[in-house]
Design an enzyme around this catalytic site. Structure first.
Site, mmCIF file in Angstrom:
data_model
loop_
_atom_site.group_PDB
_atom_site.id
_atom_site.type_symbol
_atom_site.label_atom_id
_atom_site.label_comp_id
_atom_site.label_asym_id
_atom_site.label_seq_id
_atom_site.Cartn_x
_atom_site.Cartn_y
_atom_site.Cartn_z
ATOM 1 N N TYR A 77 44.662 43.624 50.335
ATOM 2 C CA TYR A 77 45.483 42.683 49.570
ATOM 3 C C TYR A 77 46.504 41.994 50.474
ATOM 4 C CZ TYR A 77 43.674 44.496 45.136
ATOM 5 O OH TYR A 77 42.870 44.823 44.085
ATOM 6 N N CYS A 93 39.032 46.884 38.561
ATOM 7 C CA CYS A 93 40.234 47.242 39.318
ATOM 8 C C CYS A 93 40.023 48.492 40.155
ATOM 9 C CB CYS A 93 41.389 47.441 38.337
ATOM 10 S SG CYS A 93 42.879 48.129 39.097
#
Length: 334
Positions: free
Chosen positions: A175, A44
């Protein structure tokens, strides 16, 4: 689990647990060595920031760390890297357990990084931008000798301004491209992302670091996205105007940081690729993880020393990564 927004533009939920761990304990959680556990996943980018800052500041002895595996299900990140799939300190198999211990009706996402209060087993915060700032400003009594000042007071306004644009346009911008549910939303996101990358190219063309002449919080926040660009975002998220390795200034800047102790030694390319290509099944339904790209070029000379700058300011580099926290052999660029 679906990540793509079928209505078009991806909109990230940015409401995190706002509780802070501070020197004065004003939220009920004072800084205490050994009391808290930082839970992360190497895959992450948001958690990777916390790993880097903890290491640069030398907080390893004051704040333990737990590593979740690279994949998760609809409910939670899990400790599947540990024996029997249980965190050895918190004694839980799922990070969700720590969230529910404090908020029994917690309905939002179970995210990393998260800081957990070990005595109660309850999550304290998952506010990732604030976590790293507090490491720099609230945990100073436990910084190592020679720890750099990643958030110098005189530069905070500029760091905040640069970091905010990096967040909206780059960290979240990739994203926004990957999770767009319409052609129009994707193309707008793509244009925004590369406009920002062009701005960063101009900014970094004649200066070694983003703000001032040393590494700051702003550099940490940009680096974790750049490290994932070619292995993931270029293909998986369709951010494909050019690879990072085809953007000379940003590629040299990223290699400079990668080769700086505390940065590249936190990057696990195997876990990074596995996370995105397996978890985002609506984007990659086969679950096939790409074999490339070749990552050895991260270790090639970057030439950024010619721009001057002092990576750690008046401080020193961190020492070797502690045993048990090292990226497994074959997972990095070496």
């Amino acid at each position: 689990m679906s990540y793509v927004n079928p209505k078009g533009e991806f909109d990230r939920d940015t409401e995190y647990i706002p509780t802070r761990i501070t020197a004065d304990g004003r939220d009920g959680y004072p800084v205490e060595p050994g009391r808290y556990r930082l839970v992360v996943a190497r895959a992450c980018p948001w958690a990777n920031r916390a790993i880097i800052v903890r290491r640069l500041l030398g907080l390893e002895d004051a704040l333990s760390i737990g590593f979740c595996g690279p994949t998760h299900d609809q409910r939670s990140w899990t400790f599947d890297l540990d024996p029997d799939g249980v965190d050895p300190v918190l004694r839980i198999p799922r990070l969700r357990d720590a969230y529910l211990a404090r908020f029994p009706d917690y309905e939002k996402g179970i995210t990393v990084p998260a800081v957990v209060d070990v005595p109660t087993g309850q999550v304290v915060t998952n506010d990732f931008p604030q976590i790293t700032l507090d490491f720099s400003t609230e945990w100073t009594a436990h910084h190592r000798d020679g720890a750099p000042d990643l958030y110098p007071e005189a530069l905070r306004d500029e760091i905040d301004e640069v970091a905010q644009r990096i967040y909206t346009e780059v960290n979240n911008g990739v994203y926004r491209c990957g999770f767009a549910g319409s052609q129009d939303a994707y193309e707008k996101a793509y244009d925004r992302l590369f406009t920002a990358l062009d701005w960063l190219t101009d900014r970094l063309g004649e200066r070694r670091y983003l703000v001032g002449d040393t590494i700051t919080e702003a550099d940490v926040r940009l680096f974790t996205t750049l490290a994932r660009f070619d292995p993931v975002y270029h293909g998986h998220f369709k951010c494909n105007r050019s690879k990072l390795s085809e953007m000379p200034v940003l590629w040299a800047y990223a290699r400079d940081l990668f080769q700086t102790p505390g940065f590249g030694d936190t990057i696990d390319f195997v876990q990074i690729k596995k996370h995105y290509y397996v978890v985002h099944s609506d984007i990659n339904p086969t679950g096939v993880v790409p074999k490339g790209p070749d990552l050895a070029n991260w270790l090639t000379p970057h030439g950024r020393e010619d721009l001057g700058g002092r990576p750690f300011g008046d401080g020193t580099p961190p020492g070797p990564t502690p045993e048990g926290e090292r990226v497994p052999d074959g997972h990095g660029a070496g």
